[in-house]
Design a protein around this motif. Structure first.
Motif, PDB file in Angstrom:
ATOM      1  N   GLY A 108       0.455  -0.884   0.129  1.00  0.00           N
ATOM      2  CA  GLY A 108       0.006   0.169  -0.484  1.00  0.00           C
ATOM      3  C   GLY A 108       1.312   1.434   0.102  1.00  0.00           C
ATOM      4  O   GLY A 108       0.151   2.076   0.212  1.00  0.00           O
ATOM      5  N   THR A 109       2.031   1.193   0.049  1.00  0.00           N
ATOM      6  CA  THR A 109       2.678   2.649   0.535  1.00  0.00           C
ATOM      7  C   THR A 109       4.603   2.625  -0.897  1.00  0.00           C
ATOM      8  O   THR A 109       4.638   1.263  -1.210  1.00  0.00           O
ATOM      9  CB  THR A 109       4.045   2.955   1.064  1.00  0.00           C
ATOM     10  OG1 THR A 109       4.182   3.646   1.022  1.00  0.00           O
ATOM     11  CG2 THR A 109       4.765   1.610   2.064  1.00  0.00           C
ATOM     12  N   GLU A 110       4.374   3.597  -1.664  1.00  0.00           N
ATOM     13  CA  GLU A 110       5.435   3.532  -2.375  1.00  0.00           C
ATOM     14  C   GLU A 110       6.748   3.996  -1.492  1.00  0.00           C
ATOM     15  O   GLU A 110       8.008   4.619  -2.282  1.00  0.00           O
ATOM     16  CB  GLU A 110       4.942   4.739  -3.924  1.00  0.00           C
ATOM     17  CG  GLU A 110       3.943   4.129  -4.590  1.00  0.00           C
ATOM     18  CD  GLU A 110       3.643   4.705  -5.518  1.00  0.00           C
ATOM     19  OE1 GLU A 110       3.851   5.712  -5.894  1.00  0.00           O
ATOM     20  OE2 GLU A 110       2.281   4.371  -7.043  1.00  0.00           O
ATOM     21  N   SER A 111       6.920   4.257  -0.283  1.00  0.00           N
ATOM     22  CA  SER A 111       7.584   4.832   0.182  1.00  0.00           C
ATOM     23  C   SER A 111       8.914   3.843   0.549  1.00  0.00           C
ATOM     24  O   SER A 111       8.706   2.969   0.260  1.00  0.00           O
ATOM     25  CB  SER A 111       7.575   5.254   1.405  1.00  0.00           C
ATOM     26  OG  SER A 111       8.479   6.498   2.688  1.00  0.00           O
ATOM     27  N   ILE A 112      10.042   4.711  -0.074  1.00  0.00           N
ATOM     28  CA  ILE A 112      11.583   3.884   0.408  1.00  0.00           C
ATOM     29  C   ILE A 112      11.676   3.545   1.629  1.00  0.00           C
ATOM     30  O   ILE A 112      12.568   2.751   2.083  1.00  0.00           O
ATOM     31  CB  ILE A 112      12.809   5.057  -0.326  1.00  0.00           C
ATOM     32  CG1 ILE A 112      13.941   4.378  -0.806  1.00  0.00           C
ATOM     33  CG2 ILE A 112      12.619   6.212   0.678  1.00  0.00           C
ATOM     34  CD1 ILE A 112      13.090   2.588  -2.260  1.00  0.00           C
ATOM     35  N   LEU A 113      10.997   4.243   2.041  1.00  0.00           N
ATOM     36  CA  LEU A 113      10.783   3.511   3.846  1.00  0.00           C
ATOM     37  C   LEU A 113      10.323   2.160   4.050  1.00  0.00           C
ATOM     38  O   LEU A 113      10.985   1.194   5.204  1.00  0.00           O
ATOM     39  CB  LEU A 113      10.180   4.804   4.831  1.00  0.00           C
ATOM     40  CG  LEU A 113      10.228   6.500   5.081  1.00  0.00           C
ATOM     41  CD1 LEU A 113       9.595   6.615   5.442  1.00  0.00           C
ATOM     42  CD2 LEU A 113      11.638   6.462   6.130  1.00  0.00           C
ATOM     43  N   ALA A 114       9.320   2.269   3.589  1.00  0.00           N
ATOM     44  CA  ALA A 114       8.927   0.262   3.127  1.00  0.00           C
ATOM     45  C   ALA A 114      10.175  -0.236   2.389  1.00  0.00           C
ATOM     46  O   ALA A 114      10.841  -1.384   3.423  1.00  0.00           O
ATOM     47  CB  ALA A 114       7.512   0.446   2.338  1.00  0.00           C
ATOM     48  N   GLU A 115      11.194   0.342   1.856  1.00  0.00           N
ATOM     49  CA  GLU A 115      12.329  -1.175   1.740  1.00  0.00           C
ATOM     50  C   GLU A 115      13.418  -0.794   2.535  1.00  0.00           C
ATOM     51  O   GLU A 115      13.796  -1.652   3.087  1.00  0.00           O
ATOM     52  CB  GLU A 115      12.425  -0.379   0.444  1.00  0.00           C
ATOM     53  CG  GLU A 115      12.262  -0.556  -0.859  1.00  0.00           C
ATOM     54  CD  GLU A 115      11.590   0.009  -1.375  1.00  0.00           C
ATOM     55  OE1 GLU A 115      10.905  -0.138  -2.315  1.00  0.00           O
ATOM     56  OE2 GLU A 115      10.939   0.653  -1.170  1.00  0.00           O
ATOM     57  N   PHE A 116      13.718   0.870   3.320  1.00  0.00           N
ATOM     58  CA  PHE A 116      13.800   0.648   4.157  1.00  0.00           C
ATOM     59  C   PHE A 116      13.248  -0.513   5.572  1.00  0.00           C
ATOM     60  O   PHE A 116      14.883  -1.542   6.096  1.00  0.00           O
ATOM     61  CB  PHE A 116      14.297   2.254   5.237  1.00  0.00           C
ATOM     62  CG  PHE A 116      15.534   2.036   6.255  1.00  0.00           C
ATOM     63  CD1 PHE A 116      15.949   1.892   6.735  1.00  0.00           C
ATOM     64  CD2 PHE A 116      14.392   2.132   7.648  1.00  0.00           C
ATOM     65  CE1 PHE A 116      17.302   1.962   7.645  1.00  0.00           C
ATOM     66  CE2 PHE A 116      15.391   2.193   9.201  1.00  0.00           C
ATOM     67  CZ  PHE A 116      16.428   1.966   8.717  1.00  0.00           C
ATOM     68  N   GLU A 117      12.596  -0.466   5.794  1.00  0.00           N
ATOM     69  CA  GLU A 117      11.933  -1.531   6.564  1.00  0.00           C
ATOM     70  C   GLU A 117      12.802  -2.621   6.340  1.00  0.00           C
ATOM     71  O   GLU A 117      12.736  -3.565   7.575  1.00  0.00           O
ATOM     72  CB  GLU A 117      10.417  -0.643   7.061  1.00  0.00           C
ATOM     73  CG  GLU A 117      10.040  -1.414   8.562  1.00  0.00           C
ATOM     74  CD  GLU A 117       8.933  -0.769   8.912  1.00  0.00           C
ATOM     75  OE1 GLU A 117       7.670  -1.759   8.963  1.00  0.00           O
ATOM     76  OE2 GLU A 117       8.538  -0.135   9.223  1.00  0.00           O
ATOM     77  N   ILE A 118      11.893  -3.028   5.237  1.00  0.00           N
ATOM     78  CA  ILE A 118      12.248  -4.607   4.813  1.00  0.00           C
ATOM     79  C   ILE A 118      13.823  -5.184   5.233  1.00  0.00           C
ATOM     80  O   ILE A 118      14.002  -6.438   5.917  1.00  0.00           O
ATOM     81  CB  ILE A 118      11.746  -5.005   3.680  1.00  0.00           C
ATOM     82  CG1 ILE A 118      10.196  -4.954   2.834  1.00  0.00           C
ATOM     83  CG2 ILE A 118      12.391  -6.409   3.224  1.00  0.00           C
ATOM     84  CD1 ILE A 118       9.577  -5.598   3.859  1.00  0.00           C
ATOM     85  N   ILE A 119      15.255  -3.781   4.666  1.00  0.00           N
ATOM     86  CA  ILE A 119      16.015  -4.423   4.605  1.00  0.00           C
ATOM     87  C   ILE A 119      16.585  -4.201   6.544  1.00  0.00           C
ATOM     88  O   ILE A 119      17.138  -5.348   6.731  1.00  0.00           O
ATOM     89  CB  ILE A 119      17.051  -3.881   4.153  1.00  0.00           C
ATOM     90  CG1 ILE A 119      17.040  -3.573   2.491  1.00  0.00           C
ATOM     91  CG2 ILE A 119      18.499  -3.768   4.199  1.00  0.00           C
ATOM     92  CD1 ILE A 119      17.684  -2.702   1.604  1.00  0.00           C
ATOM     93  N   ALA A 120      16.217  -3.393   7.718  1.00  0.00           N
ATOM     94  CA  ALA A 120      16.685  -3.425   8.518  1.00  0.00           C
ATOM     95  C   ALA A 120      15.379  -5.020   9.543  1.00  0.00           C
ATOM     96  O   ALA A 120      16.628  -5.193  10.216  1.00  0.00           O
ATOM     97  CB  ALA A 120      15.290  -2.426   9.160  1.00  0.00           C
ATOM     98  N   VAL A 121      14.831  -5.076   9.398  1.00  0.00           N
ATOM     99  CA  VAL A 121      14.482  -6.696   9.015  1.00  0.00           C
ATOM    100  C   VAL A 121      15.032  -7.458   8.893  1.00  0.00           C
ATOM    101  O   VAL A 121      15.389  -8.697   9.956  1.00  0.00           O
ATOM    102  CB  VAL A 121      12.331  -6.508   8.961  1.00  0.00           C
ATOM    103  CG1 VAL A 121      12.140  -8.142   9.389  1.00  0.00           C
ATOM    104  CG2 VAL A 121      11.825  -5.952   9.748  1.00  0.00           C
ATOM    105  N   VAL A 122      15.627  -7.872   7.587  1.00  0.00           N
ATOM    106  CA  VAL A 122      16.508  -8.851   7.278  1.00  0.00           C
ATOM    107  C   VAL A 122      17.579  -8.702   8.042  1.00  0.00           C
ATOM    108  O   VAL A 122      18.356  -9.791   9.073  1.00  0.00           O
ATOM    109  CB  VAL A 122      16.595  -8.163   6.222  1.00  0.00           C
ATOM    110  CG1 VAL A 122      18.129  -9.502   5.654  1.00  0.00           C
ATOM    111  CG2 VAL A 122      15.353  -9.088   5.274  1.00  0.00           C
ATOM    112  N   ILE A 123      17.671  -7.641   8.382  1.00  0.00           N
ATOM    113  CA  ILE A 123      19.688  -7.818   9.451  1.00  0.00           C
ATOM    114  C   ILE A 123      18.879  -8.288  10.815  1.00  0.00           C
ATOM    115  O   ILE A 123      20.219  -9.257  11.054  1.00  0.00           O
ATOM    116  CB  ILE A 123      20.094  -5.720   8.832  1.00  0.00           C
ATOM    117  CG1 ILE A 123      20.550  -5.815   7.671  1.00  0.00           C
ATOM    118  CG2 ILE A 123      21.250  -5.581   9.935  1.00  0.00           C
ATOM    119  CD1 ILE A 123      20.629  -4.524   7.491  1.00  0.00           C
TER     120      ILE A 123
END
Length: 425
Positions: A131-146
């Motif tokens: 539901g969002t195009e914000s790059i914050l979503a990509e950041f959050e996904i990567i933060a979870v992975v790490i």
């Protein structure tokens, strides 16, 4: 007999591997929920039309789908990932509150010739933000992975990052026709399997310029930016990547990521930034942005981004051994004390001490051997004397040390078990 063999590419998980898997899944759930992801479950079986729909996963995946007809002659298939079922779920529930952050853990299936650390049935753990195009979503996904990789204890892991939009701009600068870009990406995606020479041969077979190999292999972001700007290409993808890497640097996560211009991701539904998780060997997960997939099944496009852990790859990568969950093994010395021994083991369990008791009527020597081979760290032998004096000896199976405790000193027993569990000796 054939029926006693597992299906090719599928496997039984013996207790050691199953314990590793449960440990990993526990970490995944804990971290996913910490970031606000909510669980959903979807069926393993979907309509074949859904799985093979154009714009979903491409023609290549059709060869890998377990397809069949049921007794009602419906054409069905086993899901090959958890993203397509998610897209169906979102498309069929248009009133979902956005952003919709979900995680799902489940088995998926690929009809493929098995290779090392690659199976026909495997478990994925997915997180997605819809539901969002914000790059914050990509950041959050990567933060979870790490954080997930750190808590699992994976060594030398990192996340490869690229952009399908950027790769598309590179392809255009290298004279790849628009209608051949998908074929170009498929060739590049095979790099790990066939090497650069193989990629060049495949590109030539499609009649495509191999210049793109030189640029992608060079993996220089700055020179790539100059090339795209000189060719007056779309620079939006450059802005997205820069913003993402700036965010990662601000929160000291940049040391866990690397730009990799060769990362294409094989499935056609990716539209933007893509990821792949690497940890001392084959990829253990991947994903990216897919802003068009949900619209394939519904009335409108809904932006989305996600990543999937290949749990089987993760546990195959782990060096850590996992012993039994049981901490104490109770050995009744004779038939007369069996009921009282059972009462004691039940009391231990009520106090959250994982315990077992002899179920085979074996002698003490054989039971000690069993506990040792099972990796149970402590043993208690209960006989007439122990029950009469209301005392017992707790034997450390590793050191041989024995600690005398009273039967009602459950608190002290728990302290010893907790110290052991924390690695204290």
């Amino acid at each position: 007999m054939c029926m006693l063999q597992t299906i090719r590419g599928m496997r039984d998980l013996e207790p050691q591997l199953a314990r590793k898997k449960n440990f990993v899944l526990g970490i995944c759930k804990s971290v996913f929920e910490k970031y606000g992801f909510k669980p959903i479950e979807t069926p393993a079986v979907e309509y074949l039309e859904l799985l093979t729909k154009k714009g979903s996963a491409g023609a290549e995946i059709e060869k890998e789908i377990y397809a069949f007809e049921d007794k009602s002659n419906r054409k069905l298939g086993l899901r090959f990932d958890l993203t397509v079922p998610l897209a169906r779920y979102v498309a069929s529930n248009p009133t979902l509150r956005l952003p919709f952050k979900r995680y799902q853990i489940g088995s998926v299936y690929r009809y493929d010739r098995p290779q090392e650390k690659r199976y026909s049935e495997f478990t994925q753990a997915d997180i997605d933000i819809v539901g969002t195009e914000s790059i914050l979503a990509e950041f959050e996904i990567i933060a979870v992975v790490i954080e997930t990789c750190q808590k699992i204890g994976l060594k030398n892991f990192y996340v490869k990052i690229n952009s399908r939009k950027l790769l598309e701009e590179i392809a255009k600068c290298c004279n790849i026709p628009n209608d051949k870009i998908k074929e170009c990406f498929r060739c590049i995606d095979k790099l790990d399997k066939i090497g650069w020479e193989g990629v060049q041969k495949e590109l030539q077979a499609y009649g495509l310029d191999t210049k793109i190999c030189e640029i992608v292999k060079n993996n220089n972001f700055e020179s790539t930016i100059k090339m795209i700007e000189k060719g007056k290409g779309n620079s939006e993808c450059i802005k997205e990547l820069k913003e993402l890497f700036e965010l990662l640097k601000k929160f000291s996560l940049d040391k866990y990521v690397k730009l990799d211009l060769s990362l294409a991701r094989g499935l056609e539904y990716y539209t933007g930034i893509v990821f792949e998780i690497v940890a001392d060997g084959p990829s253990i997960g991947g994903g990216g942005r897919y802003d068009k997939l949900i619209g394939t099944y519904g009335s409108k496009d809904v932006p989305a981004v996600g990543i999937s852990f290949g749990i089987d790859r993760v546990i195959d990568n782990m060096q850590k051994d996992f012993g039994t969950e049981s901490k104490i093994f109770i050995i009744p010395a004779n038939e007369n004390v069996r009921i009282q021994s059972l009462e004691f083991v039940q009391e231990l369990r009520e106090n959250n001490i994982a315990s077992e008791i002899d179920l085979m009527d074996r002698n003490i020597s054989k039971n000690l051997d069993y506990a040792n081979k099972e990796g149970i760290p402590f043993v208690i032998v209960l006989g007439d004397k122990e029950l009469k004096e209301k005392k017992f000896s707790l034997k450390d199976m590793k050191t041989g040390k024995e600690t005398l405790l009273k039967l009602d000193e459950i608190g002290k027993l728990k302290e010893i078990i907790e110290k052991y569990s924390k690695g204290y000796k």
